[in-house]
Design an enzyme around this catalytic site. Structure first.
Site, PDB file in Angstrom:
ATOM      1  NE  ARG A   1      -5.047  57.622  76.863  1.00 32.26           N
ATOM      2  CZ  ARG A   1      -3.990  58.186  76.281  1.00 32.26           C
ATOM      3  NH1 ARG A   1      -4.144  58.819  75.122  1.00 32.26           N
ATOM      4  NH2 ARG A   1      -2.787  58.113  76.819  1.00 32.26           N
TER       5      ARG A   1
ATOM      6  CD  GLU B   1     -14.940  40.424  73.737  1.00 32.83           C
ATOM      7  OE1 GLU B   1     -14.178  40.846  74.640  1.00 32.83           O
ATOM      8  OE2 GLU B   1     -15.524  41.165  72.945  1.00 32.83           O
TER       9      GLU B   1
ATOM     10  CE  LYS C   1     -11.998  42.407  76.454  1.00 32.54           C
ATOM     11  NZ  LYS C   1     -12.323  43.516  75.552  1.00 32.54           N
TER      12      LYS C   1
ATOM     13  CE  LYS D   1     -17.474  42.052  75.792  1.00 35.93           C
ATOM     14  NZ  LYS D   1     -16.926  43.227  76.457  1.00 35.93           N
TER      15      LYS D   1
END
Ligand code: 5MM
Length: 324
Positions: free
Chosen positions: A34, A165, A124, A207
């Site tokens: 990752r 979002e 976020k 978003k």
């Protein structure tokens, strides 16, 4: 964050999600693989020409390049803002298990303080709204709006710009009008909640999803229809004090997501910057090119650079597919 011609790279896949993406192309998901993948993305030469911010995951914001440069430091050095996903995922909504509520408010002020100390500039939180028979319920829309507003107010208090979002999924058989209607309802609830929670609208980024036909719908709205429906719904729900709207791609192909953004910007000027915060639509080609091999890093970076450039052009309404 939404400077003209720039957008945000969503690279905040949780370990579960990135593992699924890796498995789909036969790559083992480990701490190191990752890290290698994220390093390939973040060291893309010229990325800063088109990308103003990168959303990281809790594991990633603590990782470093092979040379020992912490990812947030690396980004800062390029003039790209490091951001952080602070929700802890969407769980079944109690009392309406076919719907989701996003978790992560417990202890959030403390986590925000730590992320600020690690270099994060923005955050976020993603709410998931599902269209189906009898859903979404008002309960789901209101519960998620309240959580988004609470998150946003905690972030502003703690020094992070919140990306808000509310994602209406594009998985069902609904047409574009139903998506627009549900998205409008979700936005109305979100902006009412943000107001109640005293969130400064000039200090958030929205978003949203685009108003789009469900994947299983027999009729798929055209690019121009999606652009018109999306701009219409945003105009009716998003206050002009919101500086920027950075769309998610939500499972659209990379080409289509870019075409939609371009068509919306051709309908401008708009009161807000209309830009992108794509995950899959920016990364899919890069991931497929990388395939877990160090020898493919250059190809992966070329793919990410190309998609970022296309969407930069689309954010100004200047994209033509020939430039892809
Ligand atoms: C990159 O994926 C983000 C995190 O997903 P999980 O919580 O499932 O791990 C996701 O929130 C993403 O930032 C947005 O949905 C935008 O990604 P797409 O691929 O829809 O543009």
């Amino acid at each position: 964050m939404v400077a003209p011609g720039k957008g945000i790279l969503a690279a905040d896949e949780s370990s579960g999600t990135i593992t699924k993406r890796f498995e789909a192309i036969g790559i083992e998901s480990t701490f190191d693989s990752r890290r290698d993948y994220r390093q390939a993305l973040l060291t893309t030469p010229g990325l800063e020409e088109f990308i103003s911010g990168v959303i990281l995951y809790d594991e990633t914001i603590r990782q470093s390049t092979a040379d020992g440069v912490a990812f947030p430091k690396l980004l800062e050095g390029l003039g790209i803002m490091p951001g952080i996903k602070v929700d802890t995922g969407a769980m079944p909504l109690p009392g309406s298990p076919d719907e989701k509520i996003t978790e992560g408010l417990d202890g959030l002020p403390k986590r925000v303080a730590e992320y600020v100390s690690l270099g994060a500039k923005f955050a976020k939180w993603r709410a998931v709204i599902t269209i189906g028979d009898g859903i979404p319920t008002d309960y789901c829309i209101q519960a998620n709006a309240a959580a988004l507003a609470r998150y946003a107010s905690i972030c502003q208090e703690g020094g992070l710009v919140p990306i808000v979002e509310p994602e209406v999924l594009m998985d069902w058989e609904n047409d574009v009008d139903r998506c627009a209607e549900v998205t409008k309802k979700a936005h109305e609830a979100v902006f009412a909640a943000l107001d109640l929670h005293r969130v400064a609208l000039d200090g958030i980024i929205l978003k949203p999803n685009m108003a789009i036909s469900g994947k299983k719908s027999a009729t798929q709205a055209s690019v121009d229809e999606v652009a018109a429906a999306t701009v219409k719904l945003l105009t009716s729900t998003v206050p002009e004090s919101v500086p920027g709207i950075a769309f998610l791609s939500g499972g659209q192909s990379a080409d289509v997501a870019t075409a939609h953004l371009n068509a919306m910007n051709k309908l401008g000027p708009h009161p807000w910057q209309l830009s992108f915060s794509y995950g899959r639509a920016l990364q899919d080609d890069a991931l497929n090119a990388w395939k877990g091999e160090a020898s493919n890093v250059e190809a992966a970076q070329a793919a990410l650079y190309g998609r970022s450039k296309d969407n930069s052009l689309a954010s100004k309404g200047e994209y033509t597919p020939q430039q892809a």
